[in-house]
Every structure is written in structure tokens, then in C-alpha cells.
Design a protein around this motif. Structure first.
Motif, PDB file in Angstrom:
ATOM      1  N   UNK A 128       2.105  -6.778  -5.601  1.00  0.00           N
ATOM      2  CA  UNK A 128       3.413  -6.418  -4.911  1.00  0.00           C
ATOM      3  C   UNK A 128       3.597  -8.389  -4.035  1.00  0.00           C
ATOM      4  N   UNK A 129       4.461  -9.465  -4.695  1.00  0.00           N
ATOM      5  CA  UNK A 129       4.312 -10.378  -4.327  1.00  0.00           C
ATOM      6  C   UNK A 129       5.299  -9.636  -2.733  1.00  0.00           C
ATOM      7  N   UNK A 130       4.602 -10.521  -1.236  1.00  0.00           N
ATOM      8  CA  UNK A 130       4.952 -10.167  -0.213  1.00  0.00           C
ATOM      9  C   UNK A 130       5.023 -12.204   0.066  1.00  0.00           C
ATOM     10  N   UNK A 131       6.408 -12.382   0.832  1.00  0.00           N
ATOM     11  CA  UNK A 131       6.550 -13.819   1.241  1.00  0.00           C
ATOM     12  C   UNK A 131       7.303 -13.098   2.303  1.00  0.00           C
ATOM     13  N   UNK A 147       5.586  -3.294  -7.200  1.00  0.00           N
ATOM     14  CA  UNK A 147       3.908  -2.682  -6.919  1.00  0.00           C
ATOM     15  C   UNK A 147       3.021  -1.886  -7.687  1.00  0.00           C
ATOM     16  N   UNK A 148       1.925  -2.098  -7.572  1.00  0.00           N
ATOM     17  CA  UNK A 148       0.688  -1.602  -8.048  1.00  0.00           C
ATOM     18  C   UNK A 148      -0.580  -0.750  -6.182  1.00  0.00           C
ATOM     19  N   UNK A 149      -1.226   0.187  -7.002  1.00  0.00           N
ATOM     20  CA  UNK A 149      -1.706   0.643  -6.109  1.00  0.00           C
ATOM     21  C   UNK A 149      -2.726  -0.040  -5.347  1.00  0.00           C
ATOM     22  N   UNK A 150      -2.910  -1.186  -6.302  1.00  0.00           N
ATOM     23  CA  UNK A 150      -3.955  -2.034  -5.859  1.00  0.00           C
ATOM     24  C   UNK A 150      -3.706  -2.820  -4.676  1.00  0.00           C
ATOM     25  N   UNK A 151      -2.459  -3.036  -4.671  1.00  0.00           N
ATOM     26  CA  UNK A 151      -1.920  -3.808  -3.771  1.00  0.00           C
ATOM     27  C   UNK A 151      -2.259  -3.329  -2.613  1.00  0.00           C
ATOM     28  N   UNK A 152      -2.747  -1.929  -1.644  1.00  0.00           N
ATOM     29  CA  UNK A 152      -2.610  -1.303  -1.030  1.00  0.00           C
ATOM     30  C   UNK A 152      -4.402  -2.402  -0.485  1.00  0.00           C
ATOM     31  N   UNK A 153      -5.729  -1.996  -0.999  1.00  0.00           N
ATOM     32  CA  UNK A 153      -6.950  -2.739  -0.831  1.00  0.00           C
ATOM     33  C   UNK A 153      -6.639  -4.334  -0.783  1.00  0.00           C
ATOM     34  N   UNK A 179      -5.262  -1.932   3.088  1.00  0.00           N
ATOM     35  CA  UNK A 179      -3.952  -0.872   3.869  1.00  0.00           C
ATOM     36  C   UNK A 179      -4.871  -0.109   3.024  1.00  0.00           C
ATOM     37  N   UNK A 180      -4.737   1.827   3.643  1.00  0.00           N
ATOM     38  CA  UNK A 180      -5.205   2.577   2.789  1.00  0.00           C
ATOM     39  C   UNK A 180      -3.613   3.368   2.276  1.00  0.00           C
ATOM     40  N   UNK A 181      -4.000   3.889   1.190  1.00  0.00           N
ATOM     41  CA  UNK A 181      -2.904   4.298   0.572  1.00  0.00           C
ATOM     42  C   UNK A 181      -2.535   5.780   0.820  1.00  0.00           C
ATOM     43  N   UNK A 182      -1.867   6.425   2.001  1.00  0.00           N
ATOM     44  CA  UNK A 182      -1.752   7.107   3.008  1.00  0.00           C
ATOM     45  C   UNK A 182      -1.996   8.233   1.342  1.00  0.00           C
ATOM     46  N   UNK A 183      -2.652   9.956   1.406  1.00  0.00           N
ATOM     47  CA  UNK A 183      -2.834  10.650   0.799  1.00  0.00           C
ATOM     48  C   UNK A 183      -1.227  11.334   0.451  1.00  0.00           C
ATOM     49  N   UNK A 225       7.300   7.525  -5.695  1.00  0.00           N
ATOM     50  CA  UNK A 225       8.154   6.838  -5.891  1.00  0.00           C
ATOM     51  C   UNK A 225       6.708   5.394  -6.195  1.00  0.00           C
ATOM     52  N   UNK A 226       7.373   4.725  -7.115  1.00  0.00           N
ATOM     53  CA  UNK A 226       6.556   2.938  -6.472  1.00  0.00           C
ATOM     54  C   UNK A 226       7.435   2.181  -5.388  1.00  0.00           C
ATOM     55  N   UNK A 227       8.888   2.915  -5.467  1.00  0.00           N
ATOM     56  CA  UNK A 227       9.429   1.742  -4.275  1.00  0.00           C
ATOM     57  C   UNK A 227       9.129   2.505  -3.091  1.00  0.00           C
ATOM     58  N   UNK A 228       8.912   3.701  -2.849  1.00  0.00           N
ATOM     59  CA  UNK A 228       8.684   4.115  -1.023  1.00  0.00           C
ATOM     60  C   UNK A 228       6.972   3.613  -1.289  1.00  0.00           C
ATOM     61  N   UNK A 229       5.845   3.800  -1.483  1.00  0.00           N
ATOM     62  CA  UNK A 229       4.900   3.283  -1.908  1.00  0.00           C
ATOM     63  C   UNK A 229       4.511   1.614  -0.955  1.00  0.00           C
ATOM     64  N   UNK A 230       5.883   0.915  -1.795  1.00  0.00           N
ATOM     65  CA  UNK A 230       5.337  -0.119  -1.502  1.00  0.00           C
ATOM     66  C   UNK A 230       6.118  -0.313   0.055  1.00  0.00           C
ATOM     67  N   UNK A 231       7.472   0.111   0.560  1.00  0.00           N
ATOM     68  CA  UNK A 231       7.980  -0.047   1.463  1.00  0.00           C
ATOM     69  C   UNK A 231       7.251  -0.229   2.579  1.00  0.00           C
ATOM     70  N   UNK A 232       6.220   0.991   1.884  1.00  0.00           N
ATOM     71  CA  UNK A 232       5.641   2.128   3.769  1.00  0.00           C
ATOM     72  C   UNK A 232       4.370   0.265   3.609  1.00  0.00           C
TER      73      UNK A 232
END
Length: 228
Positions: free
Chosen positions: A1-4, A27-33, A37-41, A47-54
Motif C-alpha cells: 500500500x502506498x503511504x505518503x 493494499x495487500x496483507x503483506x503491507x502489515x509486515x 505492524x500485526x494484522x489483528x485476528x 475488506x481491504x479498505x478496512x484493513x488499509x484504514x487500520x
């Protein structure tokens, strides 16, 4: 995920903050690594949008805490979905359609911080939601605010969200939009009064000032609950 690392806002409150723009479509799940950061269970099936926002919010939180000497601390969420900050830290996180921000402080006189970013509601939406967000005894102050700004309900909604975040650390229970009544406004701040006692430090009539600013069809609101 691109973050500026950029922000359309410079907060009024004098605390450490960080803001980013992010593109949830990348967004991709690997972005957490990648961002340590850890992707919460509980978000693994979101959805990807919610994961990206978090993730964007937690990246902001980590960067906002760094000037306070706090590194390698993951801000997790409690069962009530509120962020769990390090000891002696107060903070808040917000995000809206590709913008995220976090603000933190270790000041001993701060009991809570609230920030909220909202994109403007459509005119129709502002009309339809007034009954859910406004109390009848706010009508006069709201009319005054409407003379200053074209999106007054977006502003009041955001302000009440910031109040909730700032006070939740003391109250530790849900309270709705009717808990705070708009009593005054100026070019950069709103004044609210609590309509009932929420805590021994937050009696009925307790007044709260919320600062605000606009940029790019968005509003930022911010407030602080100080130890009396």
C-alpha cells in the motif's frame, strides 16, 4: 500500500501528531509486515479498505509516538475497539477516505485527546441526519454556525466524535450524540456543554472546546480533556 507522509492539516493542539495519505486500492496483507505492524485476528476477514484504514492509523500512531521516545510499540485495540496506548500516554486516531492521523501526548495534565477527520457530507445527507446528530436545544447555536460555514452538520458530527474519543478514557462506556450540546461557535472553535453527568470529573454542564479547520472538502476537529 502506498503511504505518503503528508497532511492537509496542521493541528491546533500542541501535541505530537503524524498524518498520512494512503491508497487503499493498493493494499495487500503483506503491507502489515512491511510497516512492522500485526494484522489483528478480528480483521483477517475484513475488506481491504478496512484493513488499509487500520494499518494507516497505526503507522501514524507509531510515528507520532517516536518523538516521545516510544518505539516498537504496537497500538492494539481493546474489546471496545478503543486503541490501547502505552502507560502514561493519551492519544487518538482518525481516518477518512485516504487520510489518516494520530495525535499523542505524555503530558501529565492530559486525561484524553480527541481528533476526527471527516469528508463533507452531501447537502441531502446533512438534512437527513440532523435529527440523529442534533438535539432540539442546539437549533439556535446550529443556525449561527450555519451562517459561518456551508457544512455545519459535518462539523458538529466530527466535533462530537472528537469529544467521545477525548472523554472515553474517563467514562469507559458508550454515550451518544445527545450527551453534548452545542452552545457557541467562532471561526475556529465550537463550545459544547454536557447534558448529563458522565463521570465524577465530567458533571452535567461541563464545557468542552473543540477546535476545527477545513481543507480540501474535509474538516479536522480536535479537543483535549485536561485534569482540573
Amino acid at each position: 500500500m502506498h503511504i505518503t507522509e503528508q497532511s492537509p492539516f496542521t493541528p491546533i493542539l500542541p501535541y505530537s501528531f503524524h498524518s498520512t495519505a494512503f491508497d487503499a486500492s493498493q493494499y495487500q496483507d503483506d503491507d502489515y509486515t512491511y510497516f512492522n505492524q500485526s494484522l489483528p485476528i478480528k480483521l483477517q476477514r475484513a475488506v481491504a479498505k478496512r484493513k488499509a484504514e487500520y494499518l494507516a492509523g497505526r503507522v501514524c500512531a507509531a510515528k507520532a509516538m517516536a518523538p516521545l521516545g516510544i518505539t516498537h510499540f504496537e497500538v492494539l485495540s481493546g474489546e471496545d475497539r478503543a486503541p490501547i496506548w502505552p502507560a502514561k500516554i493519551c492519544g487518538a486516531i482518525t481516518h477518512s477516505k485516504g487520510i489518516a492521523m494520530a495525535m499523542v501526548t505524555d503530558a501529565e495534565n492530559v486525561l484524553g485527546i480527541g481528533i476526527d477527520i471527516e469528508h463533507y457530507m452531501a447537502d441531502k445527507q446533512e438534512l437527513e441526519l440532523q435529527g440523529q446528530i442534533l438535539r432540539e436545544d442546539e437549533n439556535e447555536a446550529f443556525a449561527q454556525l450555519g451562517q459561518l460555514h456551508g457544512k455545519p452538520l459535518t462539523l458538529v458530527f466530527s466535533a462530537k466524535e472528537s469529544i467521545y474519543k477525548a472523554l472515553y478514557g474517563q467514562v469507559h462506556r458508550f454515550f451518544g450524540f445527545d450527551a453534548a450540546r452545542l452552545i457557541g461557535c467562532s471561526e475556529n472553535s465550537l463550545r459544547f456543554a454536557l447534558t448529563s453527568s458522565l463521570h465524577e470529573t465530567l458533571p452535567q454542564g461541563f464545557e468542552i472546546t473543540v477546535f476545527y479547520q477545513y481543507a480540501h472538502n474535509m474538516v479536522l476537529t480536535e479537543c483535549v480533556h485536561l485534569r482540573q
